[in-house]
Design an enzyme around this catalytic site. Sequence first.
Site, short mmCIF file in Angstrom:
data_model
loop_
_atom_site.label_atom_id
_atom_site.label_comp_id
_atom_site.label_asym_id
_atom_site.label_seq_id
_atom_site.Cartn_x
_atom_site.Cartn_y
_atom_site.Cartn_z
N CYS A 145 58.85 61.78 30.57
CA CYS A 145 59.78 62.89 30.78
C CYS A 145 61.20 62.53 30.31
CB CYS A 145 59.74 63.34 32.24
SG CYS A 145 60.38 65.01 32.48
N HIS A 161 53.96 64.10 33.39
CA HIS A 161 54.02 63.04 34.40
C HIS A 161 52.64 62.54 34.80
CE1 HIS A 161 58.31 63.15 35.59
NE2 HIS A 161 58.26 64.39 35.13
N GLU A 177 51.94 59.98 36.46
CA GLU A 177 51.96 59.32 37.78
C GLU A 177 51.87 60.31 38.95
OE1 GLU A 177 54.54 59.92 35.96
OE2 GLU A 177 55.99 60.83 37.33
#
Length: 310
Positions: free
Chosen positions: A131, A239, A241
Amino acid sequence: SAAMRLLPLLCVVVAACASSAAVIKRADRNDRPVIGILAQEVFKPTSKRSSYIAASYIKYLESAGARVVPVMVNRSEEEYQQLFNSINGILFPGGGASLTTSGYARAAEIFYKLALEANSRGDYFPVWGTCLGMEKLMLMTSGKNLLSQTNTTALSLSLHTDGMSSRLFQDFPADLMTSLATEPLTENSHKWSILVQSFNKTEELTKFYKVLSVNTDGSNEFISTVEAYDYPVYATQWHPEKNAFEWRQPHYPHSPAAIKTTFYMANFFINEAKKNLHSFTSEEEERKALIYNYDSSYTGGSFEQVYYFA
Ligand SMILES: *[C@@H]1O[C@H](CO)[C@@H](O)[C@H](O)[C@H]1NC(C)=O
Ligand SMILES: *[C@@H]1O[C@H](CO)[C@@H](O)[C@H](O)[C@H]1NC(C)=O
Ligand SMILES: *[C@@H]1O[C@H](CO)[C@@H](O)[C@H](O)[C@H]1NC(C)=O
């Protein structure tokens, strides 16, 4: 007895053998990778909380067999150089720091330069941008701010990528590639993007990065995943994660394929880091640097858990 007196000596010999075996193994592959994650300034600093790392990035890397060290902002170049020589890869996380004036931006610039130099002389050192981290990589590679506003602050999207033609996706299971293409498994929370048309017009970028996926906000096509052609440099506007480690927003995907996505992305990057043989000068230096020296805070909100630094 003689046996009892010999015992300590025996232990010393065994320990020496064990550690030289470990050194021999390290020559082909480093199974104890340590990854740096950049900290960044908080919006409203206090004496105890001037910078932070979201815990999800740490869990993400740990889930694939790495340990993490925080890379604090505003440290000297010498300190960053020494840390660079000690770690096996670096992750530039998402967030809201300035891409030009923050301590995050400065640390990213220093580590990016060190990584390119190292890779050019055969010292394999992977770099990952997520990001904001991808936006910073694009800025550093091109030397220009090419960002455009997109309507992508809170949505999950599917990902269309030809797995076989990239390093990043080539070892993903076929069923996961199908899920990525058909289910919204990639979480986007960014106001800014690199539009495909901006990327295409910029030779510094087209020469350096292979585009692995693009997405659209309905009217604008933006670059969502890249890998560098000649360097182990990778970035996602989305993202990986969050799927496994953040629960705050209803659009965060948590399906079985979403969790697999988190794991396979981390697994890829950590296997890249295992090709790097940097190490700390001593076990004590390593221990002092690890994130285990800090406690995370439950935010009850953004990121679930955050590590704050004074
Ligand atoms: C780091 O330095 C930048 C630029 O001088 C400053 O804006 C920022 O507040 C500093 N951050 C911390 C956590 O000290
Ligand atoms: C932004 O996208 C959402 C759907 O994700 C849509 O409901 C909204 O109308 C869009 N806003 C603008 C300004 O295009
Ligand atoms: C950008 O370049 C790619 C690869 O050359 C091409 O497939 C795509 O159509 C281009 N898109 C735009 C909007 O220029």
